[in-house]
Design an enzyme around this catalytic site. Sequence first.
Site, PDB file in Angstrom:
ATOM      1  N   GLY A  46       0.844  -1.196   0.000  1.00  0.00           N
ATOM      2  CA  GLY A  46       0.000   0.000   0.000  1.00  0.00           C
ATOM      3  C   GLY A  46       0.868   1.229   0.000  1.00  0.00           C
ATOM      4  N   GLN A  51       3.170   9.956   1.452  1.00  0.00           N
ATOM      5  CA  GLN A  51       4.453   9.240   1.370  1.00  0.00           C
ATOM      6  C   GLN A  51       5.227   9.595   0.102  1.00  0.00           C
ATOM      7  OE1 GLN A  51       2.600   5.180   2.256  1.00  0.00           O
ATOM      8  NE2 GLN A  51       4.617   5.029   3.209  1.00  0.00           N
ATOM      9  N   CYS A  88       6.410  -0.481   6.934  1.00  0.00           N
ATOM     10  CA  CYS A  88       5.995   0.711   6.192  1.00  0.00           C
ATOM     11  C   CYS A  88       7.181   1.209   5.370  1.00  0.00           C
ATOM     12  CB  CYS A  88       5.543   1.785   7.174  1.00  0.00           C
ATOM     13  SG  CYS A  88       5.069   3.329   6.387  1.00  0.00           S
ATOM     14  N   LEU A  89       6.917   1.568   4.120  1.00  0.00           N
ATOM     15  CA  LEU A  89       7.998   2.044   3.246  1.00  0.00           C
ATOM     16  C   LEU A  89       8.623   3.333   3.772  1.00  0.00           C
ATOM     17  CD1 LEU A  89       6.445   1.319  -0.274  1.00  0.00           C
ATOM     18  CD2 LEU A  89       8.099  -0.061   1.004  1.00  0.00           C
ATOM     19  N   HIS A 130      -4.041   1.150   7.751  1.00  0.00           N
ATOM     20  CA  HIS A 130      -2.664   1.662   7.807  1.00  0.00           C
ATOM     21  C   HIS A 130      -2.500   2.869   6.871  1.00  0.00           C
ATOM     22  CE1 HIS A 130       1.902   0.878   7.752  1.00  0.00           C
ATOM     23  NE2 HIS A 130       1.717   1.761   6.789  1.00  0.00           N
ATOM     24  N   GLU A 131      -3.036   2.732   5.647  1.00  0.00           N
ATOM     25  CA  GLU A 131      -2.870   3.823   4.666  1.00  0.00           C
ATOM     26  C   GLU A 131      -3.709   5.042   5.043  1.00  0.00           C
ATOM     27  OE1 GLU A 131      -0.397   3.512   2.870  1.00  0.00           O
ATOM     28  OE2 GLU A 131      -0.171   1.345   3.065  1.00  0.00           O
ATOM     29  N   HIS A 134      -1.999   7.233   7.455  1.00  0.00           N
ATOM     30  CA  HIS A 134      -1.010   8.141   6.848  1.00  0.00           C
ATOM     31  C   HIS A 134      -1.632   9.494   6.479  1.00  0.00           C
ATOM     32  CE1 HIS A 134       2.752   5.973   6.322  1.00  0.00           C
ATOM     33  NE2 HIS A 134       2.131   4.909   5.848  1.00  0.00           N
TER      34      HIS A 134
END
Length: 157
Positions: A46, A51, A88-89, A130-131, A134
């Site tokens: 995701g 991000q 997470c990226l 999670h997204e 953000h």
Amino acid sequence: MALRDIVKIGQENLRKKSKPVRDFDENLWELLDDMKQTMHQNDGMGLAAPQVAVLRRVVIVEVNGDFIELINPEIISQKGEDIEEEGCLSVGNFRGRVKRPYYITVKAYDRYGYQFTLQGEKWLARCICHEIDHLDGILFVDKSLDKDKYLKQGGKI
Ligand code: NI
């Protein structure tokens, strides 16, 4: 399409609240296409627009081979609990357990501005939660059951 740089924890803007999308136009489509390419390049499940340094309420997820774009997403109901490890990226290599709802229903718009609702369970629910976090400047390490371990390792918040 172009790859975009991923904003890492500690860098500017990752903690800001994103604004709703108003225009479902070429700029949005380009953003979505770039986000997909960037997520694939980095083997993510995701990605959220902040991000890639765009403070708009846009997320993409890819779970069990299904790729989904969600614009202005809102969780309208949730049920159950589930604990799994997340990464997470924007956070590097750390993985930690997070408690999330097992089922969610989310309302969102597609890239053309049509509203839809989607039900997700387990990993799809987790990934969408999670997204969406953000979009409000929240990272999984904030709510991880392993936050102490992360901080002891010198992890940034
Ligand atoms: Ni993330």
